[in-house]
Design a protein around this motif. Structure first.
Motif, PDB file in Angstrom:
ATOM      1  N   LYS A  53      -0.136  37.127   8.095  1.00  0.00           N
ATOM      2  CA  LYS A  53       0.023  38.415   8.773  1.00  0.00           C
ATOM      3  C   LYS A  53      -1.079  38.604   9.835  1.00  0.00           C
ATOM      4  CE  LYS A  53      -0.139  43.370   8.074  1.00  0.00           C
ATOM      5  NZ  LYS A  53      -0.570  44.457   7.225  1.00  0.00           N
TER       6      LYS A  53
ATOM      7  N   ALA B 238       6.968  33.765  14.213  1.00  0.00           N
ATOM      8  CA  ALA B 238       6.326  35.078  14.371  1.00  0.00           C
ATOM      9  C   ALA B 238       4.882  34.932  14.843  1.00  0.00           C
ATOM     10  CB  ALA B 238       6.371  35.844  13.046  1.00  0.00           C
ATOM     11  N   CYS B 239       4.227  33.872  14.403  1.00  0.00           N
ATOM     12  CA  CYS B 239       2.820  33.660  14.758  1.00  0.00           C
ATOM     13  C   CYS B 239       2.661  32.913  16.075  1.00  0.00           C
ATOM     14  CB  CYS B 239       2.102  32.922  13.642  1.00  0.00           C
ATOM     15  SG  CYS B 239       1.972  33.885  12.127  1.00  0.00           S
TER      16      CYS B 239
ATOM     17  N   GLY C 289       0.673  36.124  17.498  1.00  0.00           N
ATOM     18  CA  GLY C 289       2.105  36.352  17.736  1.00  0.00           C
ATOM     19  C   GLY C 289       2.336  37.570  18.613  1.00  0.00           C
ATOM     20  N   LYS C 290       1.715  38.680  18.230  1.00  0.00           N
ATOM     21  CA  LYS C 290       1.914  39.918  18.994  1.00  0.00           C
ATOM     22  C   LYS C 290       1.364  39.789  20.406  1.00  0.00           C
ATOM     23  CE  LYS C 290       2.617  43.379  15.437  1.00  0.00           C
ATOM     24  NZ  LYS C 290       2.123  44.581  14.773  1.00  0.00           N
TER      25      LYS C 290
ATOM     26  N   ALA D  24       7.912  32.488   9.732  1.00  0.00           N
ATOM     27  CA  ALA D  24       6.525  32.934   9.853  1.00  0.00           C
ATOM     28  C   ALA D  24       5.843  32.233  11.027  1.00  0.00           C
ATOM     29  CB  ALA D  24       5.778  32.665   8.544  1.00  0.00           C
TER      30      ALA D  24
ATOM     31  N   LEU E 147       4.861  40.561   7.083  1.00  0.00           N
ATOM     32  CA  LEU E 147       4.973  40.468   8.546  1.00  0.00           C
ATOM     33  C   LEU E 147       5.557  41.742   9.154  1.00  0.00           C
ATOM     34  CD1 LEU E 147       6.262  36.770   8.841  1.00  0.00           C
ATOM     35  CD2 LEU E 147       4.095  37.643   9.742  1.00  0.00           C
TER      36      LEU E 147
ATOM     37  N   TYR F  25      -0.275  36.568  12.830  1.00  0.00           N
ATOM     38  CA  TYR F  25       0.811  37.227  13.573  1.00  0.00           C
ATOM     39  C   TYR F  25       0.264  38.369  14.426  1.00  0.00           C
ATOM     40  CZ  TYR F  25       4.632  40.674  14.074  1.00  0.00           C
ATOM     41  OH  TYR F  25       5.522  41.609  14.546  1.00  0.00           O
TER      42      TYR F  25
END
Lengths: 242, 455
Positions: B220, B365-366, B227-228, B362, B277, B223
């Motif tokens: 998380k 997302a990352c 990711g963000k 995952a 996530l 991410y």
């Protein structure tokens, strides 16, 4: 009446009827003598929760409850008959095992029955496993059960057009994976030769090659050619090291 | 609460531990399976087995099993026991696991001195037996122990089969006696100086999805951080979870459950990382059903496999909860769901939904490359819409980049320019093959004298 009075609704085959009673008893006893048998079967309420949640039951004439019930009733005739085709419908998902209030394991019983059917070279088993030969060849010789080169689009037209695209430049695609996974197209990973040689010892010592010989003599010969070739290669490399 | 040992119980050797209170409501029965951990301690004291213990260097994380037992999940210094189905058919699956290992700077071995578990073959064809399965498992586990790295099992069927094999070995002297002479021949028994030959058995049998579960908060963080920053957002993604039968139905008492996931009443792995996530986990009525893989069936009874997958899973997931994605944690389920969608068009039963494992989702997302790392080109499901929804709107350029790389490699190899190819890989590989195995590059593989290249 061909059907079984307690629920097994398939007629007993003529082939099964023709087999001497002693032989049918021998086969069923071989299943029951497996050390796992006593760990896979306890009591049965006949509640049917195993069959209600069984995926194979939805599409085949197959019931895990029947497997358990026939063993508890020592129904040799039906059990012997089941060991030809019936048991091969099981998906080996073990939903029956987790659901059973008695912790019976019908899927586990089926695994033993299949093993005994293969070891005794039942004709139906030979036919059923014919299309499975590619997996047996791969696992017995390399230690991997699956590899990228086994997934040719010709074998899987129902998987759609993307499969054909996937196979184009397959080797280059595999080399382009930035980790050591699936870099070989003939095996899932490069299994070292010394590891494969250890596995051949396991197959020999546990009677698996003998099982194969009875199941499919032609496949067995192909496998043994590769095994012997690899063993020679290993000896040559080992001698060089000496 | 009837329980085998009572909460707060610790076995003398510390292998069997429970928290002071039940972590979630438990079924009222004695968990006889948990007893094998005390039996392992007894067998070790007698000199029959050597337990490959999880130590501080493995940076273990505690999770609960279905019985409330505390299970240790090692997160570092891992020996990757790969999956033939994943490496052969879903290459982005193990690549995503290794990508995370590198991202977190973890120590691991990825070596060629391992075979498949051979359990797919057993469940599909019956052409093996418990002694052979045990010998294969113990040979692989001994290899891991020898290297000093702890085995992390990628495949769900290997995990299920190994859990069962371990129970059989601990409970049955006749199986231990049958397998020992074979291991002796292989040089895979251990004498610690007292003249007794021991079988090496790991303290815990650990599946990669348990590792993902244990690492979910670190995932998380990655991410949030990386990711963000790339514009990726999974908060609107509707995810249906499919738990694999061989992870939680085989030896059901040895897989993680968690109070935060359906109050401990369903397997926690995969669901927990998707929740961490911030994606939307959507529940559906046939969550308990298998995928239809069937081992033999996916190859030789394909009408069954696709009928079951479409009617019992894909249709339900599409119509009931309109999921964007099915998240899996095993090899066969992933293949079954993503390969059996297109054929549904023939019967007016086309239910397009993206399919991938927890670790692949995952990794996406990352910020992992969807094609170079997650290898989505191999996926036959409708993943493009998912990428758009996640905010990976440049996926066409990324795909082109991947295709150009493949073309370049193919051309170099076709022209026999192996030196140039090796130079290219020096810069390209995130993990150099054979650079960190227990014995270095092997002399030969089972299929060729020279692995990878002809010169």
């Amino acid at each position: 009446m061909d059907g079984h009075p307690y629920g097994y609704n398939l007629p007993i085959s003529e082939k099964t009827k023709a087999v001497p009673w002693e032989e049918k008893v021998r086969i069923v006893e071989e299943v029951k003598s497996d050390f796992r048998f006593k760990e896979y079967i306890f009591g049965c309420l006949n509640c049917g929760v195993c069959t209600a949640s069984c995926p194979s039951n939805r599409f085949f004439d197959y019931s895990p409850r029947e497997i358990v019930q026939r063993f508890l009733e020592e129904d040799v005739e039906v059990l012997y008959d089941m060991m030809h085709e019936y048991i091969w419908a099981c998906s080996q998902c073990f939903t029956c095992w987790i659901r059973c209030p008695f912790v019976n394991n019908p899927g586990g019983l089926v695994a033993i029955m299949r093993e005994v059917a293969v070891r005794n070279a039942f004709e139906a088993t030979k036919d059923l496993l014919k299309p499975y030969g590619r997996v047996l060849l791969k696992v017995m010789t390399t230690g991997n059960q699956l590899s990228a080169d086994m997934l040719q689009p010709d074998f899987f037209p129902d998987w759609g057009p993307k499969m054909a695209d996937n196979m184009e430049n397959l080797r280059a695609k595999r080399l382009a994976i930035p980790f050591d996974v699936g870099k070989s197209v003939k095996t899932a990973w490069e299994v070292s030769l010394e590891t494969a040689i250890e596995m051949y010892t396991i197959w020999r010592e546990t009677g698996i090659f003998e099982m194969l010989e009875k199941l499919d003599p032609n496949l067995y010969n192909v496998i043994m050619d590769i095994v012997e070739e690899n063993e020679e290669r290993y000896e040559e490399l080992y001698e060089e090291e000496e | 609460m009837a329980h085998a040992h009572g909460f707060g119980h610790n076995s003398p050797g510390g292998l069997l531990r429970y928290p002071e209170k039940p972590p979630f409501p438990l079924k009222e029965y004695s968990a006889h399976y948990d007893h094998i951990f005390e039996m392992m301690e007894e067998l070790e004291a007698k000199g029959e087995i050597l337990i490959h213990r999880i130590t501080e260097e493995h940076q273990p994380v505690e999770v609960f099993t279905r019985t409330g037992r505390i299970k240790l999940i090692p997160t570092n210094k891992l020996w990757h026991h790969k999956s033939c189905g994943q490496c052969g058919n879903i290459p982005g699956y193990p690549a995503s696991i290794f990508w995370f290992m590198n991202k977190f700077g973890l120590d691991y071995l990825n070596e060629p001195h391992q075979t498949s578990c051979t359990a797919w073959n057993y469940h599909g064809s019956g052409t093996s037996n418990p002694v052979a399965l045990a010998a294969v498992w113990l040979r692989n586990m001994h290899q891991a122990w020898k290297t000093g790295y702890y085995p992390l099992i990628h495949c769900g069927t290997s995990f299920g089969s190994y859990k069962e094999t371990r129970e059989q070995l601990i409970m049955n002297k006749e199986l231990r006696d049958a397998v020992k002479p074979i291991l002796r021949k292989l040089g895979r028994l251990v004498d610690i100086g007292d003249g007794k030959e021991r079988i090496v058995i790991p303290q815990e049998v650990v599946h990669y999805s348990e590792w993902v579960h244990a690492m979910r908060y670190k995932i998380k963080e990655l991410y949030e951080k990386e990711g963000k920053a790339k514009g990726i957002d999974v908060s609107n993604v509707r995810v249906a979870i499919h738990n694999a039968c061989h992870t939680y139905k085989m030896i059901a008492d040895d897989y993680p459950y968690d109070p935060e996931v359906f109050n401990g009443q369903r397997p926690a792995a995969s669901t927990a990382v998707v929740k961490a996530l911030g994606a939307q986990v959507v529940d559906y009525s046939t969550w308990f059903d298998c995928c239809g893989f069937g081992f033999r069936h996916i190859l030789t009874e394909r009408e069954f496999t696709r009928s079951f997958a479409i009617q019992r899973k894909l249709k339900v997931i599409y119509e009931e909860v309109k999921a964007d994605l099915i998240v899996t944690h095993d090899t066969g389920c992933t293949t079954t769901f993503e390969k059996n969608q297109w054929i549904g068009k023939a019967h007016g039963m086309y239910y397009p939904v993206a399919v991938m494992s927890d670790v692949m989702f995952a990794a996406l997302a990352c910020g992992a490359h969807p094609f170079k790392v997650v290898q989505l080109y191999w996926n036959c499901s409708d993943y493009e819409r998912l990428l758009e929804k996640m905010g990976i709107s440049n996926w066409r350029e990324l795909r082109k980049e991947w295709e150009d790389t493949v073309k370049y490699i193919a051309e170099l190899e076709k022209a026999g320019k192996y030196d140039e190819l090796m130079e290219f890989f020096k810069e390209y590989d995130l993990y150099e093959p054979y650079s960190r195995t227990s014995t270095g590059k092997p002399k030969a593989s089972a299929t060729a004298n020279m692995p990878l290249f002809k010169s």
